[in-house]
Structures are given as structure tokens and as C-alpha cells.
Motif scaffolding. Structure first.
Motif, PDB file in Angstrom:
ATOM      1  N   GLU A  38      -7.307   2.326 -12.561  1.00 43.90           N
ATOM      2  CA  GLU A  38      -7.653   2.913 -11.982  1.00 43.90           C
ATOM      3  C   GLU A  38      -8.959   2.788 -10.572  1.00 43.90           C
ATOM      4  O   GLU A  38     -10.293   2.445 -12.414  1.00 43.90           O
ATOM      5  CB  GLU A  38      -7.695   3.967 -11.563  1.00 43.90           C
ATOM      6  CG  GLU A  38      -7.824   5.095 -11.379  1.00 43.90           C
ATOM      7  CD  GLU A  38      -7.609   6.962 -11.977  1.00 43.90           C
ATOM      8  OE1 GLU A  38      -8.680   7.841 -11.555  1.00 43.90           O
ATOM      9  OE2 GLU A  38      -7.264   6.894 -13.147  1.00 43.90           O
ATOM     10  N   ALA A  54      -3.323   4.966  -2.944  1.00 45.78           N
ATOM     11  CA  ALA A  54      -3.894   5.695  -2.925  1.00 45.78           C
ATOM     12  C   ALA A  54      -3.649   6.937  -3.096  1.00 45.78           C
ATOM     13  O   ALA A  54      -2.737   7.513  -2.219  1.00 45.78           O
ATOM     14  CB  ALA A  54      -4.280   5.594  -0.697  1.00 45.78           C
ATOM     15  N   SER A  55      -4.378   7.778  -3.322  1.00 46.96           N
ATOM     16  CA  SER A  55      -3.634   9.371  -3.478  1.00 46.96           C
ATOM     17  C   SER A  55      -5.005  10.209  -3.380  1.00 46.96           C
ATOM     18  O   SER A  55      -6.530   9.905  -3.587  1.00 46.96           O
ATOM     19  CB  SER A  55      -3.141   9.965  -5.807  1.00 46.96           C
ATOM     20  OG  SER A  55      -3.193  10.849  -4.942  1.00 46.96           O
ATOM     21  N   VAL A 109      -0.803  -1.203  -4.547  1.00 45.37           N
ATOM     22  CA  VAL A 109      -2.271  -0.182  -4.208  1.00 45.37           C
ATOM     23  C   VAL A 109      -1.725   1.388  -3.863  1.00 45.37           C
ATOM     24  O   VAL A 109      -1.349   1.632  -2.955  1.00 45.37           O
ATOM     25  CB  VAL A 109      -3.953  -0.708  -3.636  1.00 45.37           C
ATOM     26  CG1 VAL A 109      -4.755   1.044  -2.887  1.00 45.37           C
ATOM     27  CG2 VAL A 109      -3.860  -1.811  -3.338  1.00 45.37           C
ATOM     28  N   ASP A 136       0.499   5.092   0.659  1.00 47.53           N
ATOM     29  CA  ASP A 136      -0.678   6.356   0.634  1.00 47.53           C
ATOM     30  C   ASP A 136      -0.258   7.252   0.506  1.00 47.53           C
ATOM     31  O   ASP A 136       0.692   8.052   0.466  1.00 47.53           O
ATOM     32  CB  ASP A 136      -0.387   6.188   2.300  1.00 47.53           C
ATOM     33  CG  ASP A 136      -2.212   6.663   3.111  1.00 47.53           C
ATOM     34  OD1 ASP A 136      -2.424   6.767   3.985  1.00 47.53           O
ATOM     35  OD2 ASP A 136      -3.420   6.999   1.896  1.00 47.53           O
ATOM     36  N   ASP A 137      -1.085   8.663   0.249  1.00 46.35           N
ATOM     37  CA  ASP A 137      -0.554   9.530  -0.134  1.00 46.35           C
ATOM     38  C   ASP A 137       0.204   9.914  -1.496  1.00 46.35           C
ATOM     39  O   ASP A 137       0.903  10.738  -1.869  1.00 46.35           O
ATOM     40  CB  ASP A 137       0.130   9.811   0.677  1.00 46.35           C
ATOM     41  CG  ASP A 137      -1.612  10.949   1.741  1.00 46.35           C
ATOM     42  OD1 ASP A 137      -0.527  10.939   2.824  1.00 46.35           O
ATOM     43  OD2 ASP A 137      -2.241  11.001   1.620  1.00 46.35           O
ATOM     44  N   SER A 183     -11.603   4.872  -8.813  1.00 47.57           N
ATOM     45  CA  SER A 183     -11.603   6.484  -8.188  1.00 47.57           C
ATOM     46  C   SER A 183     -13.234   5.975  -6.873  1.00 47.57           C
ATOM     47  O   SER A 183     -14.118   5.700  -6.765  1.00 47.57           O
ATOM     48  CB  SER A 183     -12.501   7.222  -8.826  1.00 47.57           C
ATOM     49  OG  SER A 183     -11.685   8.118  -9.697  1.00 47.57           O
ATOM     50  N   LEU A 223       1.194  -1.347   0.062  1.00 48.73           N
ATOM     51  CA  LEU A 223       0.090  -0.225  -0.306  1.00 48.73           C
ATOM     52  C   LEU A 223       1.034   1.291   0.282  1.00 48.73           C
ATOM     53  O   LEU A 223       1.942   1.480   1.020  1.00 48.73           O
ATOM     54  CB  LEU A 223      -0.872  -0.002   1.054  1.00 48.73           C
ATOM     55  CG  LEU A 223      -1.923  -1.286   1.481  1.00 48.73           C
ATOM     56  CD1 LEU A 223      -2.303  -0.862   2.710  1.00 48.73           C
ATOM     57  CD2 LEU A 223      -2.490  -1.296   0.087  1.00 48.73           C
TER      58      LEU A 223
END
Length: 173
Positions: free
Chosen positions: A137, A122-123, A120, A92-93, A139, A90
Motif C-alpha cells: 500500500e 486506487a481508493s 493498481v 479506480d474507486d 498512501s 488500474l
């Protein structure tokens, strides 16, 4: 935004990295966070890859390594770890990743085929550049206030305090 703890336990099936954000106080780079738990496997990589990643992580001295070799080495580490058990990584950001980190992580993610590895990202925003453009992707929008409250109530045992009642309002913005 501050850096948060990172999930990283190569004995389990997950690892993680956090890009940190504009106000983070120089945490380790996301690739370092993600791959550091697997550096004990460096000796399993071909010499050029081992040297490139070792130099990139400051374990070896040398000239700046080729990005392609760093990407191959990172891919090799994850693939090797996934031979023992599936791996979920993962990040993140992801919107705060520096360009070199983003390209390395996207390189790895694009080349995971038969390996038991999932990456994965995450944005908080959609990136303008095409770094992650070739990756699938999904959303995910925020929850409305009613669903946010229901989620909080399902996870908390007891009444929602004033702070918990503000979370649904902030999350739906």
C-alpha cells in the motif's frame, strides 16, 4: 459519483476498471470491465476455468461458479496477455467494489509473481476489511493549493478560468 470511461485496450499495455460509486447506474462490474478485452483468450484456459469465467460473465449457462476457479481464470487471462507485452491494470474507486469483485481482484493481484502484470487499486478511503490487506500500500495525499495551481498551469495553455481556479480548493479538502 458517476461512472467514467474505462481505459481498456489489450493491444497496448494497460486495461482498467472503475467501481462506479453509490450512484452509478449499474455499469458492467469492474472484473467484467477489466477482463472483457481478454475474453477472446478463454479457449486457452483449462476447461474448468473457462467454464467458470464464461458462466460468471454470462457467456455460458450453468450454476454459479466457484470463486476460486473464477480467480484462477482471471489470473490466467492476464498472464496470457502479459506474455505478449507487459500489462498494467488500474482499478479506480476500489472502495466501491462489491465483496465478490474485491475478493476476485485481490486474489489475482496477490498471485502475480513472475508475470509482467501490475495491478493498481486506487481508493478514496482505506478499506476496513482485510480484502486488500496483504497487498503493498502507498498512501498518496492531496496537493496543497499552490501545488495544485502549479500542476494545472503546467497542463493548461492559457489563463486559469473560474472553474479551474476552484479545483485546487476542492482537491485540498
Amino acid at each position: 459519483m458517476r461512472a467514467r470511461p474505462v481505459i481498456s485496450d489489450h493491444r497496448d499495455t494497460h486495461c482498467g476498471a472503475l467501481a462506479g460509486g453509490p450512484c452509478a447506474r449499474s455499469p458492467p462490474s469492474p472484473p467484467h470491465q477489466l477482463f472483457a478485452p481478454f475474453l477472446d483468450r478463454l479457449d486457452r484456459l483449462p476447461d474448468p476455468q473457462r467454464n467458470a469465467l464464461g458462466t460468471a460473465f454470462g457467456l455460458l449457462r450453468g450454476n454459479p461458479p466457484d470463486r476460486f476457479l473464477i480467480g484462477l481464470a482471471a489470473l490466467g487471462l492476464l498472464s496470457d496477455a502479459a506474455e505478449e507485452r507487459p500489462l498494467l491494470c488500474l482499478v479506480d474507486d476500489a472502495q466501491w467494489l462489491d465483496q465478490a469483485s474485491a475478493h476476485t481482484l485481490a486474489f489475482v493481484a496477490r498471485r502475480l509473481g513472475a508475470e509482467s502484470v501490475a495491478v493498481v487499486f486506487a481508493s478514496g478511503t482505506t478499506a476496513d476489511d482485510q480484502t486488500f490487506g496483504q497487498l503493498p500500500e502507498l498512501s498518496v495525499g492531496g496537493l496543497d493549493q499552490a501545488d495544485s495551481r502549479a500542476l494545472l498551469r503546467s497542463a493548461l495553455h492559457g489563463p486559469l478560468d473560474a472553474l479551474a481556479r476552484r479545483i485546487p480548493r476542492r482537491a485540498s479538502r
